[in-house]
Write a protein that holds these residues in place. Structure first.
Motif, short mmCIF file in Angstrom:
data_model
loop_
_atom_site.label_atom_id
_atom_site.label_comp_id
_atom_site.label_asym_id
_atom_site.label_seq_id
_atom_site.Cartn_x
_atom_site.Cartn_y
_atom_site.Cartn_z
N LYS A 30 59.77 85.24 9.41
CA LYS A 30 59.29 86.56 9.85
C LYS A 30 59.75 86.84 11.27
O LYS A 30 60.15 87.96 11.61
N ASP A 31 59.71 85.82 12.13
CA ASP A 31 60.16 86.00 13.51
C ASP A 31 61.64 86.36 13.56
O ASP A 31 62.07 87.20 14.36
N LYS A 83 62.06 89.98 12.65
CA LYS A 83 61.69 90.85 13.77
C LYS A 83 62.78 90.91 14.81
O LYS A 83 63.07 91.98 15.38
N ARG A 100 51.50 73.32 4.87
CA ARG A 100 51.60 73.63 6.30
C ARG A 100 53.03 73.87 6.73
O ARG A 100 53.33 74.79 7.49
N THR A 101 53.95 73.04 6.23
CA THR A 101 55.35 73.23 6.60
C THR A 101 55.92 74.50 5.96
O THR A 101 56.79 75.15 6.53
N ALA A 108 57.73 80.01 6.78
CA ALA A 108 57.55 81.44 6.52
C ALA A 108 57.38 82.20 7.83
O ALA A 108 57.94 83.29 8.01
N GLY A 109 56.61 81.62 8.75
CA GLY A 109 56.42 82.26 10.04
C GLY A 109 57.72 82.37 10.81
O GLY A 109 57.99 83.39 11.45
N ALA A 110 58.51 81.31 10.75
CA ALA A 110 59.81 81.33 11.44
C ALA A 110 60.71 82.39 10.84
O ALA A 110 61.46 83.08 11.54
N GLU A 112 54.16 77.23 5.53
CA GLU A 112 53.65 78.30 6.39
C GLU A 112 54.47 78.41 7.67
O GLU A 112 54.78 79.52 8.13
N ILE A 113 54.82 77.26 8.23
CA ILE A 113 55.64 77.27 9.45
C ILE A 113 56.98 77.90 9.18
O ILE A 113 57.48 78.73 9.96
#
Length: 290
Positions: A279-280, A283, A269-270, A275-277, A272-273
């Motif tokens: 990507k942001d 962007k 879970r961490t 990885a999401g951060a 994934e968090i």
């Protein structure tokens, strides 16, 4: 950050096989009854020893086959098993998941089976308390544990059990007071340090929680539950890299345990968090370039 998986568990020494509650180990069940109800074997008539054996057999069966144990207990009661047969019925109800009925049945036996033996009364009260806690009645459970402690003051397991009940009611300071008393009597109880760490974690006393976990690990090196909790506390304190190290260790130490699986979930879970951060961030940089 997302909540980290991993709950404290307690297998009640009065009723084994209890799964995790939200907050927070055990004699073989038949032996626990033999020790907790010493008056059964010497209960007047020559049949006392037979009743003790019958009770132990029924108790042993209750956990693995509650329906079969209930049928045995009913037959035994028809044959004159009396309160001992009713006790077995109560345990069968517990292991069948009917916690309210189990708590009511066991609690009702205290005046008779515990009449002349404070330890037996405390044992029954503790069993009933655990059933009511599993039924979701934290207040009644705590009252029963307190009544049991009145019968056997300072009993370490009962203090820990009442702490567990108090923590379920989010009365963490009261839980800590019971755990302090338990550890004063037996400072080598690794489980009590771990439960106190969990209470301190709930109160955001992270430094004290980590100190308690370190003490628990001194007494029980490599305990995956303690390592998982340490990682969770570190994460709450903002030290995610150190938390991930602990989760990785818990997963290595006991990959197939509930704690190893929870640690693996936390790592995933961490990740994934993170990885999401990432990507942001990419962007945002792209927007600036445009």
């Amino acid at each position: 950050m997302a909540e980290c998986k991993g709950t404290m568990t307690r297998r009640n020494p009065y009723l084994s096989g209890a799964p995790a509650l939200g907050f927070f180990v055990a004699l073989p069940l038949a032996l626990a009854f033999a020790l907790a109800l010493p008056s059964v074997a010497a209960a007047g008539p020559p049949s006392g020893l037979d009743r003790n054996r019958e009770l132990q057999a029924c108790v042993a069966k209750a956990e693995a086959n509650p329906d079969g144990a209930m049928a045995d207990a009913k037959r035994w009661q028809e044959q004159g098993g009396g309160d001992f047969a009713k006790l077995c019925q109560g345990l069968a109800l517990f292991h069948a998941g009917d916690f309210k009925a189990a708590g009511t049945q066991i609690e009702a036996l205290v005046p008779t089976l515990g009449k002349d033996d404070p330890k037996a009364a405390a044992s029954l009260l503790g069993r009933a308390g655990w059933a009511w806690l599993r039924a979701g009645d934290q207040g009644r459970a705590e009252r029963l544990y307190s009544a049991a402690l009145n019968k056997t003051p300072g009993d370490t397991d009962l203090l820990i059990d009442r702490a567990f009940a108090r923590a379920e009611g989010e009365r963490f300071w009261d839980a800590i007071a019971d755990l302090d008393a338990a550890l004063a009597r037996d400072p080598r109880r690794a489980d009590a340090y771990l439960y106190r760490a969990s209470a301190n974690k709930a109160l955001s006393n992270h430094r004290q929680a980590l100190a308690d976990i370190d003490r628990a690990l001194e007494l029980k090196p490599g305990d995956p539950e303690a390592i998982l909790l340490r990682g969770n506390v570190k994460a709450l304190g903002g030290n995610l890299p150190a938390a991930r190290d602990d989760w990785a260790l818990a997963r290595r130490v006991a990959p197939d345990s509930e704690w190893g699986r929870a640690a693996a979930d936390n790592l995933a879970r961490t990740a994934e968090i993170a990885a999401g951060a990432g990507k942001d961030a990419v962007k945002e940089k792209a927007k600036k370039v445009q």
